[in-house]
Write a protein that holds these residues in place. Structure first.
Motif, PDB file in Angstrom:
ATOM      1  N   ALA A 461     -31.906  23.571  -0.154  1.00  0.00           N
ATOM      2  CA  ALA A 461     -31.795  22.116  -0.305  1.00  0.00           C
ATOM      3  C   ALA A 461     -31.375  21.744  -1.716  1.00  0.00           C
ATOM      4  CB  ALA A 461     -33.118  21.452   0.054  1.00  0.00           C
ATOM      5  N   LYS A 466     -27.810  21.896   3.261  1.00  0.00           N
ATOM      6  CA  LYS A 466     -28.832  21.354   4.157  1.00  0.00           C
ATOM      7  C   LYS A 466     -28.944  22.159   5.445  1.00  0.00           C
ATOM      8  CE  LYS A 466     -28.686  16.585   2.489  1.00  0.00           C
ATOM      9  NZ  LYS A 466     -28.544  15.161   2.875  1.00  0.00           N
ATOM     10  N   THR A 467     -27.839  22.706   5.910  1.00  0.00           N
ATOM     11  CA  THR A 467     -27.876  23.493   7.149  1.00  0.00           C
ATOM     12  C   THR A 467     -28.786  24.703   6.986  1.00  0.00           C
ATOM     13  OG1 THR A 467     -25.641  22.794   7.739  1.00  0.00           O
ATOM     14  CG2 THR A 467     -26.494  24.769   8.815  1.00  0.00           C
ATOM     15  N   ARG A 491     -37.642  16.653   8.656  1.00  0.00           N
ATOM     16  CA  ARG A 491     -37.459  15.204   8.823  1.00  0.00           C
ATOM     17  C   ARG A 491     -36.605  14.632   7.688  1.00  0.00           C
ATOM     18  NH1 ARG A 491     -39.015  11.195   6.239  1.00  0.00           N
ATOM     19  NH2 ARG A 491     -40.534  12.360   4.993  1.00  0.00           N
ATOM     20  N   ARG A 492     -36.961  14.985   6.439  1.00  0.00           N
ATOM     21  CA  ARG A 492     -36.232  14.443   5.298  1.00  0.00           C
ATOM     22  C   ARG A 492     -34.752  14.864   5.332  1.00  0.00           C
ATOM     23  NH1 ARG A 492     -37.439  16.762   0.988  1.00  0.00           N
ATOM     24  NH2 ARG A 492     -39.089  18.197   1.624  1.00  0.00           N
ATOM     25  N   LEU A 493     -34.518  16.132   5.625  1.00  0.00           N
ATOM     26  CA  LEU A 493     -33.145  16.612   5.612  1.00  0.00           C
ATOM     27  C   LEU A 493     -32.306  15.992   6.717  1.00  0.00           C
ATOM     28  CD1 LEU A 493     -34.024  20.311   4.802  1.00  0.00           C
ATOM     29  CD2 LEU A 493     -32.613  18.831   3.358  1.00  0.00           C
ATOM     30  N   ARG A 494     -32.876  15.838   7.878  1.00  0.00           N
ATOM     31  CA  ARG A 494     -32.108  15.276   8.996  1.00  0.00           C
ATOM     32  C   ARG A 494     -31.904  13.767   8.844  1.00  0.00           C
ATOM     33  NH1 ARG A 494     -34.675  18.813  13.981  1.00  0.00           N
ATOM     34  NH2 ARG A 494     -33.217  20.570  13.784  1.00  0.00           N
ATOM     35  N   SER A 495     -32.799  13.122   8.107  1.00  0.00           N
ATOM     36  CA  SER A 495     -32.639  11.681   7.917  1.00  0.00           C
ATOM     37  C   SER A 495     -31.771  11.347   6.708  1.00  0.00           C
ATOM     38  CB  SER A 495     -34.019  11.017   7.725  1.00  0.00           C
ATOM     39  OG  SER A 495     -34.611  11.448   6.500  1.00  0.00           O
ATOM     40  N   GLY A 496     -31.387  12.401   5.970  1.00  0.00           N
ATOM     41  CA  GLY A 496     -30.551  12.162   4.795  1.00  0.00           C
ATOM     42  C   GLY A 496     -31.337  11.920   3.546  1.00  0.00           C
ATOM     43  N   ASP A 497     -32.698  12.023   3.613  1.00  0.00           N
ATOM     44  CA  ASP A 497     -33.522  11.803   2.426  1.00  0.00           C
ATOM     45  C   ASP A 497     -33.734  13.069   1.621  1.00  0.00           C
ATOM     46  OD1 ASP A 497     -33.804   9.191   3.125  1.00  0.00           O
ATOM     47  OD2 ASP A 497     -35.669   9.520   4.252  1.00  0.00           O
ATOM     48  N   ARG A 499     -33.127  16.556  -0.644  1.00  0.00           N
ATOM     49  CA  ARG A 499     -32.347  16.778  -1.858  1.00  0.00           C
ATOM     50  C   ARG A 499     -31.062  17.544  -1.524  1.00  0.00           C
ATOM     51  NH1 ARG A 499     -36.701  19.743  -5.288  1.00  0.00           N
ATOM     52  NH2 ARG A 499     -37.217  20.478  -3.214  1.00  0.00           N
TER      53      ARG A 499
END
Length: 499
Positions: A461, A466-467, A491-497, A499
């Motif tokens: 991250a 992100k993948t 959750r954070r990564l899939r929502s775009g929040d 890093r």
């Protein structure tokens, strides 16, 4: 007589040589604690014994700070160790100020008791009677429950995103509590116990509402100025505090800068900085009932639940009653320990987060009470990190394998915990490639290490992949479906929040 000869004459010291680090030999197993065995109170030079312990803590446990031991309110040992600022080689001294962090909480509780004695509130009043815009879920919470961490209000510094993003933001009044005001209570008020910085932040707001003054002014007018605590300040901003120590983390035996953390928004839960001598003045005033009545003082500790009263922890140390509070923040670890039945006060203020303020205070109390006390010895994690810093990551991993081969049944070698800690400390430096290698090695040693996958996810991250980060978090969740850190990471990564 030298300190070494004096201690040899008065203590039986095994597996430890004063003046030399207790390092394990190459290829040896983890260093074991050496014990100080008191041979007679009448001949023990306590100052030498205190200093011997502290010198070992400096060498082997990254201690840096000031300690004070007082009997009947009179210091019998006071000494500073290490540096207040390492970039400019400034030593710690008796007048060095340290961020107190949660040692602020007993001051907040004391102000509440003062206001109760003046008839301006009662601890069994509903907190929302003194707060604006209370959420419905808070309406039955009392001031007592805020004082004793039994309100059920979540702790804002335990939020999943706290260390990643929330702790570095700038907050206005009420901003920190706003992080948890819309969350459900963790339990019905009065039905559980969970330490909550948010609760003490709200107590600071109540003090302001009742007194009609900002909390720093109330602290100054009611406690600091009357007691002559001229070296104690409340500061929740970026203003420079004269003589304030810089807080440090450590990577093995090497000190590093603490992760920046915003102090804005803290109120009743933290914010004070002080010296050991000012805190002794305060402790003496508490013991003499100079600020509140004996009945109020007793109420603060008699109401203890889960060993926590009104701003004080009540515990048994060395078979004696101890009333105290610890405080830790970015690069600081502190403890004020009062033994009222023995007229003993121990204050430990440290600008090293690796040094345990509570552990140091407990050890000094043990020496005072002529109890066996283990001298700090260098820990395996420190040896591994030192090897990495001096010889590279593979040198550190070889050090791990050597120690594990020498003592394979030791608990630290039967779990992934130490390797995960090493990986995350390297990640925090940051030293990404070294951290990646350690997490990979941990998975070689412990294929079911969910937290090693978390570490690899965090590295990915941070590198913008992100993948790969999501893939590692998902592997972590296959091992441990209840891993909330990984759940939140996905959750954070899939929502775009993320890093």
């Amino acid at each position: 007589m030298t300190v070494t000869k004096l201690l040899t004459a008065t203590f039986a010291i095994s597996a430890f040589t004063l003046g030399q680090p207790a390092l394990a030999a190459p290829g040896a197993g983890p260093a074991h604690s050496a014990a100080i065995q008191p041979s007679g109170r009448s001949v023990v030079d306590q100052s030498a014994a205190f200093d011997a312990y502290m010198q070992a803590a400096v060498r082997n446990a990254a201690f840096s700070g000031t300690v004070l031991v007082a009997r009947d309110g009179v210091p019998i040992f006071r000494k500073s160790y290490g540096l207040a600022n390492r970039a400019f080689d400034v030593p710690n001294a008796d007048d060095t100020l340290y961020q107190l962090a949660s040692v602020t909480k007993p001051f907040t509780a004391l102000l509440i008791m003062m206001l109760q004695e003046e008839g301006k509130l009662k601890v069994d009043d509903l907190a929302c009677d003194y707060l604006a815009d209370c959420p419905l879920a808070w309406r039955s919470i009392t001031i007592r429950q805020l004082l004793t961490h039994t309100s059920g209000i979540p702790n804002y510094s335990s939020l999943p995103d706290w260390d990643e993003t929330l702790d570095s933001r700038t907050y206005g009044t009420g901003g920190l509590v706003a992080l948890v005001r819309d969350l459900p209570l963790e339990f019905a008020p009065g039905e559980g116990y969970r330490y909550s910085n948010a609760g003490y932040n709200l107590l600071g707001a109540i003090i302001e509402r009742v007194s009609g003054k900002p909390l720093p002014d109330v602290l100054r007018d009611r406690i600091l100025t009357p007691l002559g605590m001229d070296h104690t300040v409340f500061n929740a901003s970026r203003l420079v505090i004269p003589h304030l120590a810089t807080g440090y983390y450590s990577l093995g035996s090497t000190f590093i800068e603490a992760t920046p953390q915003s102090m804005t928004g803290v109120y009743g839960e933290a914010g004070l900085s002080s010296t050991v001598d000012d805190l002794l003045i305060w402790a003496r005033a508490l013991d003499a009932d100079s600020l509140i009545s004996r009945a109020s003082s007793e109420q603060m500790i008699d109401a203890a639940r889960n060993n926590y009263g009104f701003g004080w922890e009540i515990r048994t140390w060395h078979n004696r009653r101890m009333i105290g509070h610890a405080g830790s923040g970015p690069g600081f670890s502190n403890m004020v320990a009062r033994f009222p039945d023995d007229d003993l006060t121990i204050i430990v203020l440290s600008n090293s987060d690796e040094a345990s303020g509570g552990g140091t205070a407990r050890a000094l109390a043990g020496i005072y009470f002529a109890e066996p006390v283990a001298l700090p010895t260098i820990q395996p994690k420190t040896l591994i990190l030192d090897a990495i810093l001096s010889g590279g990551v593979e040198a550190g991993l070889r050090r791990y394998q050597e120690m594990k081969a020498a003592e394979p049944s030791a608990e630290i070698f039967t779990t992934d915990e130490m390797l995960v800690e090493v990986g995350y400390e390297l990640l925090g430096l940051p030293s990404m490639e070294a951290a990646r290698r350690v997490f990979q090695f941990a998975l070689e040693q412990f294929p079911q290490s969910a937290y090693s996958h978390d570490g690899l996810a965090d590295i990915s991250a941070a590198e913008g992949d992100k993948t790969a980060a999501i893939s590692h978090f998902e592997m972590s969740l296959r091992i441990d479906p209840e891993n909330h850190y990984a759940i939140d990471g996905v959750r954070r990564l899939r929502s775009g929040d993320g890093r």
